[in-house]
Design a protein around this motif. Structure first.
Motif, PDB file in Angstrom:
ATOM      1  N   ASP A 158     -53.655 -12.430 -21.174  1.00  0.00           N
ATOM      2  CA  ASP A 158     -54.098 -13.060 -22.469  1.00  0.00           C
ATOM      3  C   ASP A 158     -54.819 -14.509 -22.517  1.00  0.00           C
ATOM      4  OD1 ASP A 158     -53.006 -10.460 -23.486  1.00  0.00           O
ATOM      5  OD2 ASP A 158     -51.114 -11.504 -23.989  1.00  0.00           O
ATOM      6  N   LEU A 159     -54.273 -15.284 -21.463  1.00  0.00           N
ATOM      7  CA  LEU A 159     -54.946 -16.515 -21.402  1.00  0.00           C
ATOM      8  C   LEU A 159     -56.268 -16.376 -20.788  1.00  0.00           C
ATOM      9  CD1 LEU A 159     -54.544 -19.688 -20.757  1.00  0.00           C
ATOM     10  CD2 LEU A 159     -53.738 -19.192 -18.504  1.00  0.00           C
ATOM     11  N   TYR A 160     -56.625 -15.617 -19.827  1.00  0.00           N
ATOM     12  CA  TYR A 160     -57.995 -14.939 -19.386  1.00  0.00           C
ATOM     13  C   TYR A 160     -58.678 -14.591 -20.617  1.00  0.00           C
ATOM     14  CZ  TYR A 160     -61.874 -13.466 -16.264  1.00  0.00           C
ATOM     15  OH  TYR A 160     -63.019 -13.254 -15.734  1.00  0.00           O
ATOM     16  N   ALA A 161     -58.123 -13.661 -21.242  1.00  0.00           N
ATOM     17  CA  ALA A 161     -59.092 -13.110 -22.627  1.00  0.00           C
ATOM     18  C   ALA A 161     -59.514 -14.356 -23.489  1.00  0.00           C
ATOM     19  CB  ALA A 161     -58.118 -12.114 -23.308  1.00  0.00           C
ATOM     20  N   ASN A 162     -58.527 -15.231 -23.706  1.00  0.00           N
ATOM     21  CA  ASN A 162     -58.653 -16.291 -24.791  1.00  0.00           C
ATOM     22  C   ASN A 162     -59.902 -17.318 -24.084  1.00  0.00           C
ATOM     23  OD1 ASN A 162     -57.006 -15.517 -26.604  1.00  0.00           O
ATOM     24  ND2 ASN A 162     -55.382 -16.629 -25.719  1.00  0.00           N
ATOM     25  N   ALA A 163     -59.866 -17.567 -22.719  1.00  0.00           N
ATOM     26  CA  ALA A 163     -60.826 -18.394 -22.364  1.00  0.00           C
ATOM     27  C   ALA A 163     -62.220 -17.658 -22.232  1.00  0.00           C
ATOM     28  CB  ALA A 163     -60.473 -18.445 -20.432  1.00  0.00           C
ATOM     29  N   LYS A 164     -62.268 -16.143 -22.052  1.00  0.00           N
ATOM     30  CA  LYS A 164     -63.574 -15.674 -22.225  1.00  0.00           C
ATOM     31  C   LYS A 164     -63.946 -15.619 -23.778  1.00  0.00           C
ATOM     32  CE  LYS A 164     -62.817 -11.262 -20.294  1.00  0.00           C
ATOM     33  NZ  LYS A 164     -63.669 -10.935 -19.273  1.00  0.00           N
ATOM     34  N   ARG A 165     -63.187 -15.448 -24.663  1.00  0.00           N
ATOM     35  CA  ARG A 165     -63.641 -15.667 -25.955  1.00  0.00           C
ATOM     36  C   ARG A 165     -64.223 -17.023 -26.168  1.00  0.00           C
ATOM     37  NH1 ARG A 165     -58.904 -12.443 -26.754  1.00  0.00           N
ATOM     38  NH2 ARG A 165     -59.592 -10.264 -27.137  1.00  0.00           N
ATOM     39  N   GLU A 182     -64.381 -20.988 -15.695  1.00  0.00           N
ATOM     40  CA  GLU A 182     -64.054 -21.250 -14.466  1.00  0.00           C
ATOM     41  C   GLU A 182     -62.794 -21.966 -14.138  1.00  0.00           C
ATOM     42  OE1 GLU A 182     -66.682 -21.997 -10.618  1.00  0.00           O
ATOM     43  OE2 GLU A 182     -66.338 -23.749 -11.683  1.00  0.00           O
ATOM     44  N   LYS A 183     -62.468 -22.872 -15.162  1.00  0.00           N
ATOM     45  CA  LYS A 183     -61.141 -23.728 -14.866  1.00  0.00           C
ATOM     46  C   LYS A 183     -60.100 -22.976 -15.103  1.00  0.00           C
ATOM     47  CE  LYS A 183     -58.834 -27.559 -16.877  1.00  0.00           C
ATOM     48  NZ  LYS A 183     -58.584 -28.832 -17.768  1.00  0.00           N
ATOM     49  N   VAL A 184     -59.893 -21.873 -16.020  1.00  0.00           N
ATOM     50  CA  VAL A 184     -58.882 -21.175 -16.371  1.00  0.00           C
ATOM     51  C   VAL A 184     -58.703 -20.090 -15.195  1.00  0.00           C
ATOM     52  CG1 VAL A 184     -58.078 -19.510 -17.979  1.00  0.00           C
ATOM     53  CG2 VAL A 184     -58.845 -21.467 -18.882  1.00  0.00           C
ATOM     54  N   VAL A 185     -59.840 -19.683 -14.658  1.00  0.00           N
ATOM     55  CA  VAL A 185     -59.854 -18.510 -13.705  1.00  0.00           C
ATOM     56  C   VAL A 185     -59.020 -19.133 -12.486  1.00  0.00           C
ATOM     57  CG1 VAL A 185     -61.160 -17.650 -12.038  1.00  0.00           C
ATOM     58  CG2 VAL A 185     -61.743 -17.464 -14.408  1.00  0.00           C
ATOM     59  N   TYR A 189     -55.735 -18.346 -10.389  1.00  0.00           N
ATOM     60  CA  TYR A 189     -55.756 -18.007  -8.762  1.00  0.00           C
ATOM     61  C   TYR A 189     -54.675 -18.967  -8.438  1.00  0.00           C
ATOM     62  CZ  TYR A 189     -59.755 -15.126  -8.073  1.00  0.00           C
ATOM     63  OH  TYR A 189     -60.848 -13.828  -8.064  1.00  0.00           O
ATOM     64  N   ASP A 190     -54.580 -20.123  -8.574  1.00  0.00           N
ATOM     65  CA  ASP A 190     -53.498 -21.152  -8.056  1.00  0.00           C
ATOM     66  C   ASP A 190     -52.325 -20.518  -8.232  1.00  0.00           C
ATOM     67  OD1 ASP A 190     -53.013 -23.871  -6.756  1.00  0.00           O
ATOM     68  OD2 ASP A 190     -51.869 -23.635  -8.728  1.00  0.00           O
ATOM     69  N   ARG A 191     -51.913 -20.095  -9.488  1.00  0.00           N
ATOM     70  CA  ARG A 191     -50.536 -19.486  -9.901  1.00  0.00           C
ATOM     71  C   ARG A 191     -50.283 -18.407  -9.133  1.00  0.00           C
ATOM     72  NH1 ARG A 191     -50.737 -20.971 -14.822  1.00  0.00           N
ATOM     73  NH2 ARG A 191     -51.909 -19.485 -15.555  1.00  0.00           N
ATOM     74  N   MET A 192     -51.514 -17.454  -8.853  1.00  0.00           N
ATOM     75  CA  MET A 192     -51.267 -16.181  -8.121  1.00  0.00           C
ATOM     76  C   MET A 192     -50.999 -16.403  -6.522  1.00  0.00           C
ATOM     77  SD  MET A 192     -54.285 -13.403  -7.738  1.00  0.00           S
ATOM     78  CE  MET A 192     -55.223 -14.548  -6.894  1.00  0.00           C
ATOM     79  N   PHE A 193     -51.973 -17.242  -6.087  1.00  0.00           N
ATOM     80  CA  PHE A 193     -51.651 -17.799  -4.637  1.00  0.00           C
ATOM     81  C   PHE A 193     -50.309 -18.312  -4.392  1.00  0.00           C
ATOM     82  CE2 PHE A 193     -56.528 -18.133  -4.578  1.00  0.00           C
ATOM     83  CZ  PHE A 193     -56.811 -16.731  -4.070  1.00  0.00           C
ATOM     84  N   ARG A 194     -49.818 -19.231  -5.147  1.00  0.00           N
ATOM     85  CA  ARG A 194     -48.612 -19.795  -4.947  1.00  0.00           C
ATOM     86  C   ARG A 194     -47.437 -18.705  -4.983  1.00  0.00           C
ATOM     87  NH1 ARG A 194     -48.948 -25.255  -4.463  1.00  0.00           N
ATOM     88  NH2 ARG A 194     -50.920 -25.999  -5.183  1.00  0.00           N
ATOM     89  N   ALA A 195     -47.462 -17.865  -5.872  1.00  0.00           N
ATOM     90  CA  ALA A 195     -46.509 -16.779  -6.154  1.00  0.00           C
ATOM     91  C   ALA A 195     -46.497 -15.877  -4.842  1.00  0.00           C
ATOM     92  CB  ALA A 195     -46.820 -16.024  -7.247  1.00  0.00           C
ATOM     93  N   ALA A 196     -47.628 -15.661  -4.149  1.00  0.00           N
ATOM     94  CA  ALA A 196     -47.837 -14.934  -2.820  1.00  0.00           C
ATOM     95  C   ALA A 196     -47.366 -15.764  -1.571  1.00  0.00           C
ATOM     96  CB  ALA A 196     -49.406 -14.459  -2.796  1.00  0.00           C
ATOM     97  N   GLY A 197     -47.060 -17.136  -1.776  1.00  0.00           N
ATOM     98  CA  GLY A 197     -46.827 -17.924  -0.623  1.00  0.00           C
ATOM     99  C   GLY A 197     -48.105 -18.174   0.145  1.00  0.00           C
ATOM    100  N   MET A 198     -48.952 -18.221  -0.327  1.00  0.00           N
ATOM    101  CA  MET A 198     -50.349 -18.756   0.091  1.00  0.00           C
ATOM    102  C   MET A 198     -50.863 -20.020   0.117  1.00  0.00           C
ATOM    103  SD  MET A 198     -52.190 -15.044  -0.821  1.00  0.00           S
ATOM    104  CE  MET A 198     -53.701 -15.157   0.395  1.00  0.00           C
TER     105      MET A 198
END
Length: 199
Positions: A158-165, A182-185, A189-198
């Motif tokens: 939903d955050l991404y959808a709002n950024a697109k709009r 791009e900032k929201v993307v 990505y940062d949240r996703m990579f941290r959750a994956a331990g990357m």
């Protein structure tokens, strides 16, 4: 397999490189539509045609981008990632794809040797962007991770959808639109990579 550093780094193409094989596409407004439950069916039909045309040349084929995420508003464009042994060997895949209606439109040696083709039939709807990468390409891995994260994290979808709009009213072309979200993307990505331990 690329390293975590290679996957988490935001790679950028050479700004002096002209990627357009036949010149840039005409500028036009970007428009979003609500999620269409038929998009996965369109992808399956397209994937079958690509596999039939290329046979063993296809190492992997993935539905990526916003149309691959249920519930996410998107441009009416099916994005497909095709993995081949060597994207530079265009003779191995471009002629066969041309025979089923695709046209090579982007060549980016500086960005993972990325190639992109579009269906030549402009009446095709939804439109199709076929991205070609090599094995273990960091960008293709990122595309799959981002898709899978948004599928399982509705708050970020939903955050991404709002950024697109929010990016639509600025006008310009697709690249301008992409820059505004791009900032929201990168935040997702940062949240996703941290959750994956990357990170």
């Amino acid at each position: 397999m690329p390293s975590f550093e290679e996957i988490t780094r935001h790679h950028e193409p050479d700004p002096d490189e002209n990627p357009w094989v036949q010149g840039p596409p005409p500028s036009g407004p970007v428009s979003l539509v609500d999620y269409d439950p038929h998009w996965p069916e369109h992808y399956q039909r397209l994937a079958s045609g690509i596999r039939e045309a290329l046979g063993d040349v296809v190492l992997d084929l993935e539905h990526v981008g916003s149309t691959s995420v249920p519930g996410l508003a998107a441009k009416n464009v099916i994005d497909i990632d095709l993995t081949v042994a060597d994207p530079r060997d265009e003779d191995a895949y471009v002629p066969a794809l041309e025979r089923i209606g695709y046209t090579l439109v982007i060549r980016e040696p500086s960005w993972h040797e990325h190639r992109a083709l579009r269906l030549a039939d402009l009446d095709t709807w939804p439109r199709v962007n076929l991205h070609v990468f090599g094995p273990d390409c960091p960008e293709a891995i990122r595309h799959r991770m981002f898709r899978d994260w948004l599928r399982t994290h509705p708050e970020d979808r939903d955050l991404y959808a709002n950024a697109k709009r929010d990016a639509i009213p600025g006008g310009g072309n697709v690249m301008d639109y992409n820059g505004r979200k791009e900032k929201v993307v990168h935040e997702i990505y940062d949240r996703m990579f941290r959750a994956a331990g990357m990170l």
